[in-house]
Design a protein around this motif. Sequence first.
Motif, PDB file in Angstrom:
ATOM      1  N   GLU A   1       0.830  -1.208   0.000  1.00  0.00           N
ATOM      2  CA  GLU A   1       0.000   0.000   0.000  1.00  0.00           C
ATOM      3  C   GLU A   1       0.863   1.256   0.000  1.00  0.00           C
ATOM      4  N   TYR A   2       1.941   1.242   0.772  1.00  0.00           N
ATOM      5  CA  TYR A   2       2.833   2.389   0.861  1.00  0.00           C
ATOM      6  C   TYR A   2       3.538   2.634  -0.472  1.00  0.00           C
ATOM      7  N   TYR A   3       3.989   1.564  -1.125  1.00  0.00           N
ATOM      8  CA  TYR A   3       4.637   1.711  -2.431  1.00  0.00           C
ATOM      9  C   TYR A   3       3.647   2.273  -3.457  1.00  0.00           C
ATOM     10  N   ARG A   4       2.436   1.760  -3.453  1.00  0.00           N
ATOM     11  CA  ARG A   4       1.438   2.250  -4.416  1.00  0.00           C
ATOM     12  C   ARG A   4       1.082   3.718  -4.148  1.00  0.00           C
ATOM     13  N   LYS A   5       0.956   4.071  -2.875  1.00  0.00           N
ATOM     14  CA  LYS A   5       0.590   5.439  -2.502  1.00  0.00           C
ATOM     15  C   LYS A   5       1.659   6.435  -2.939  1.00  0.00           C
TER      16      LYS A   5
END
Length: 102
Positions: free
Chosen positions: A35-39
């Motif tokens: 989620e952090y990478y996508r965000k």
Amino acid sequence: MSKIQVLRNLVRELRLSLPSHEKLQHSPAFTYIMEYYRKNAVTDQQYCREQEEMAYTAQTYSTYLESSRRYREIREEYHGRGERSVRETADYVGFKLPQDPQ
């Protein structure tokens, strides 16, 4: 190292740190990382300081997980045996004990 390589290393080390019966996709850490990478994904036309910080943090976590895994492996190999006899120690390091004349 590219950001995708950092992500791959991080996921590999995370997979190796989990118990064998647990699936990586069900891990809260994996979910958070993805989620952090996508965000924080940016296009080539944008520059984001947070993106660079994220890559640094991911590389740091990957290094930490790899170092922890290697430490456990070395500790198991050398510390888990308990006290060794003189003969076992000599055999382990490649020395031969003198023969006892009887």
